[in-house]
Motif scaffolding. Structure first.
Motif, mmCIF file in Angstrom:
data_model
loop_
_atom_site.group_PDB
_atom_site.id
_atom_site.type_symbol
_atom_site.label_atom_id
_atom_site.label_comp_id
_atom_site.label_asym_id
_atom_site.label_seq_id
_atom_site.Cartn_x
_atom_site.Cartn_y
_atom_site.Cartn_z
ATOM 1 N N ARG A 73 0.872 -1.154 -0.055
ATOM 2 C CA ARG A 73 0.229 0.012 -0.055
ATOM 3 C C ARG A 73 0.860 1.081 0.071
ATOM 4 O O ARG A 73 0.526 2.347 -0.662
ATOM 5 N N ARG A 74 2.060 1.183 0.400
ATOM 6 C CA ARG A 74 3.111 2.263 0.448
ATOM 7 C C ARG A 74 3.396 2.576 -0.981
ATOM 8 O O ARG A 74 3.411 3.660 -1.285
ATOM 9 N N THR A 105 1.690 2.035 -3.818
ATOM 10 C CA THR A 105 0.475 2.318 -4.526
ATOM 11 C C THR A 105 -0.100 3.837 -3.808
ATOM 12 O O THR A 105 -1.053 4.186 -4.548
ATOM 13 N N GLY A 106 0.216 4.068 -2.942
ATOM 14 C CA GLY A 106 -0.356 5.057 -2.170
ATOM 15 C C GLY A 106 0.090 6.509 -2.418
ATOM 16 O O GLY A 106 -0.189 7.479 -1.581
ATOM 17 N N ASP A 107 1.464 6.695 -2.903
ATOM 18 C CA ASP A 107 2.121 7.985 -3.104
ATOM 19 C C ASP A 107 1.217 9.032 -3.810
ATOM 20 O O ASP A 107 0.567 8.744 -4.870
ATOM 21 N N SER A 108 0.953 10.015 -3.074
ATOM 22 C CA SER A 108 0.044 10.950 -3.538
ATOM 23 C C SER A 108 0.103 11.646 -4.926
ATOM 24 O O SER A 108 -0.604 12.209 -5.672
ATOM 25 N N ARG A 121 0.462 8.182 -7.597
ATOM 26 C CA ARG A 121 -0.615 7.346 -7.920
ATOM 27 C C ARG A 121 -1.470 8.052 -8.943
ATOM 28 O O ARG A 121 -2.285 7.560 -9.694
ATOM 29 N N ASP A 174 -5.659 -5.618 -0.037
ATOM 30 C CA ASP A 174 -6.218 -4.105 -0.027
ATOM 31 C C ASP A 174 -7.675 -4.612 -0.387
ATOM 32 O O ASP A 174 -8.126 -4.330 -1.755
ATOM 33 N N ARG A 223 -10.266 -2.485 -0.298
ATOM 34 C CA ARG A 223 -10.954 -1.487 -0.948
ATOM 35 C C ARG A 223 -11.556 -1.680 -2.127
ATOM 36 O O ARG A 223 -12.724 -1.024 -2.493
#
Length: 354
Positions: free
Chosen positions: A90-91, A93-96, A99, A148, A150
Motif C-alpha cells: 500500500r505504501r 501504490t499510495g504515493d499522492s 498514484r 487491499d 477497498r
C-alpha cells in the motif's frame, strides 16, 4: 543497529526473441522478451530480486517507473517491511503524486509489482522457504492483511475472506503433504507460439511429452483456419482438454460468438475466454461466457478485477508462485490447452513459460 534497505538497482534487460518468433501470439506477433530487472540490497549484505516483464520497446519506461518508486523503499527497516508486507504494498501504490499515473494499472502498477515481488524474494531467501510455503504457513488473519479490500469489498469482504480461510484451515496440513508428495499438474507453452511453423509445433510437442509434460498450451487467434489446422496437427499427439482463445483477436461479433469458437475442431476441447482489458468484461457478459481465474491476473482496474471475481468466483495471484521449488510435477494424461496470448498459468501450476 537495525538492518535497512540500502540500495535499489534497476536494469534494462532484453532478448531478441523476435528473430525466431519465440513468445509470439496474436496480439504480440514479434516480441522481444525483456525485463526491468530490479534488486534491493540491505545494509547487512542480503539481496532480493524481482522483475517487470515487457516485450521490448518501453522496457526503459518500466525501469524509469521502478526508479521513481525507489525513494519510497530506500532506508526502510527490513524487519518492519517483512512484518507488514501488505502495508509495504500500500505504501508503493499510495504515493499522492505517483498514484496520478495509475497505481493499479500501467507502468507504475507493474513497477510496484516488481518491488513487492522482490521483497517476497528476500523473505524466502532469508527463511529458506519458497513463497507458496510462506503463504501456506500464514494464519488466516495474516493472509487477509496482505490484501487491499477497498477494491474487492463489493464482492468479498475481509470478514468473508477470513471465513473462507478459517473453514479451510483444518485441511491445510493434508493438502501440503499431498502437494509435496504428488506435485501439481504442469503445462508448457514452448511448442505453441503462434509464429512457429507446423514442423516446429509437432517437434516441440513431442519433446515436451518426452520430458513429462502432460499439457501443452497453444496460442490462437490470428487466423481461424490456421488455428484449426494447428489444433488438428496436435490432436494426433494429445487429447485436447481445454481451448483458450483471445477475444481481442476476433473483433467481429459474429466471429466471436461462442458457437463459432475453435472448439468446433474437437468437442472435447473447452473454450475458456477471459477479458484482457476493462472494456472486455461487458462483452463476455453479452456472450454468456465465463471469466476464468487465469484471466483475473490481467485486469488492471480494481473495478474490473472485482467484476471478474463476481463472474468467476475465484482469484489468481500475480505471477509469483514457487510451488515447484520443493514439489515435483505430477505426470498427468497428455492434453492440449490452446490459450489466448495473455493467458497465465493457474497459480497452483508449475511449468515452463518460454
Amino acid at each position: 543497529m537495525s538492518e535497512l534497505i540500502s540500495a535499489v538497482e534497476a536494469a534494462d534487460v532484453r532478448f531478441p526473441t523476435s528473430r525466431d518468433l519465440d513468445g509470439s501470439d496474436a496480439m504480440n506477433p514479434e516480441p522481444d522478451y525483456s525485463a526491468a530487472y530490479v534488486t534491493i540490497r540491505t545494509s547487512s549484505g542480503d539481496a532480493g530480486h524481482g522483475l517487470a516483464f515487457t516485450v521490448g520497446r518501453g522496457n526503459d519506461i518500466e525501469v524509469a517507473a521502478i526508479r521513481a518508486l525507489a525513494p519510497l523503499v530506500m532506508g526502510l527497516p527490513v524487519e518492519e517491511v517483512l512484518a507488514d508486507l501488505g502495508g509495504f504494498s500500500r505504501r508503493l501504490t499510495g504515493d499522492s503524486q505517483l498514484r496520478w499515473l495509475g497505481p493499479e494499472k500501467g507502468a507504475i502498477h507493474m513497477a510496484a509489482a516488481a518491488l513487492v515481488a522482490l521483497v517476497w524474494d528476500l523473505y524466502e531467501r532469508r527463511t529458506g522457504k519458497p513463497v507458496w510455503r510462506l503463504l501456506a504457513e500464514l494464519s488466516p488473519e495474516q493472509l487477509v492483511d496482505l490484501i487491499d479490500f477497498r477494491y474487492l469489498q463489493d464482492a468479498l469482504t475481509r470478514d468473508g475472506a477470513l471465513g473462507i480461510l478459517r473453514r479451510a484451515e483444518p485441511g491445510r496440513a493434508r493438502r501440503t503433504t499431498a502437494l509435496l508428495k504428488d506435485g501439481y499438474p504442469a503445462y508448457t507453452t514452448t511448442p505453441g507460439w503462434l509464429g512457429y511453423n507446423d514442423e516446429k509445433l509437432i517437434r516441440l510437442s513431442k519433446e515436451a511429452v518426452a520430458e513429462g509434460f502432460g499439457q501443452i498450451k497453444l496460442k490462437v487467434g490470428a487466423d481461424r483456419e490456421a488455428d484449426e489446422r494447428r489444433m488438428r496437427l496436435a490432436l494426433h499427439l494429445h487429447r485436447v482438454r481445454r481451448v483458450h482463445r483471445h477475444p481481442a483477436a476476433f473483433p467481429d461479433p459474429e466471429r466471436s460468438h461462442p458457437r463459432r469458437s475453435p472448439r468446433a475442431v474437437d468437442r472435447r476441447a473447452q473454450r475458456r475466454d477471459h477479458p484482457d482489458r476493462p472494456g472486455a468484461v461487458p462483452h463476455h457478459r453479452r456472450q454468456g461466457t465465463g471469466v476464468g481465474a487465469a484471466g483475473f491476473t490481467d485486469l488492471r482496474s480494481p473495478f474490473h478485477r472485482r467484476d471478474a471475481v463476481l463472474r468467476a468466483g475465484e482469484m489468481a495471484s500475480h505471477r509469483k508462485h514457487r510451488c515447484g521449488s520443493t514439489a515435483r510435477t505430477k505426470p498427468h494424461a497428455p492434453s492440449l490447452s490452446c490459450a489466448h496470448p495473455n493467458d497465465q498459468p493457474h497459480p497452483r501450476s508449475k511449468g515452463r513459460r518460454s
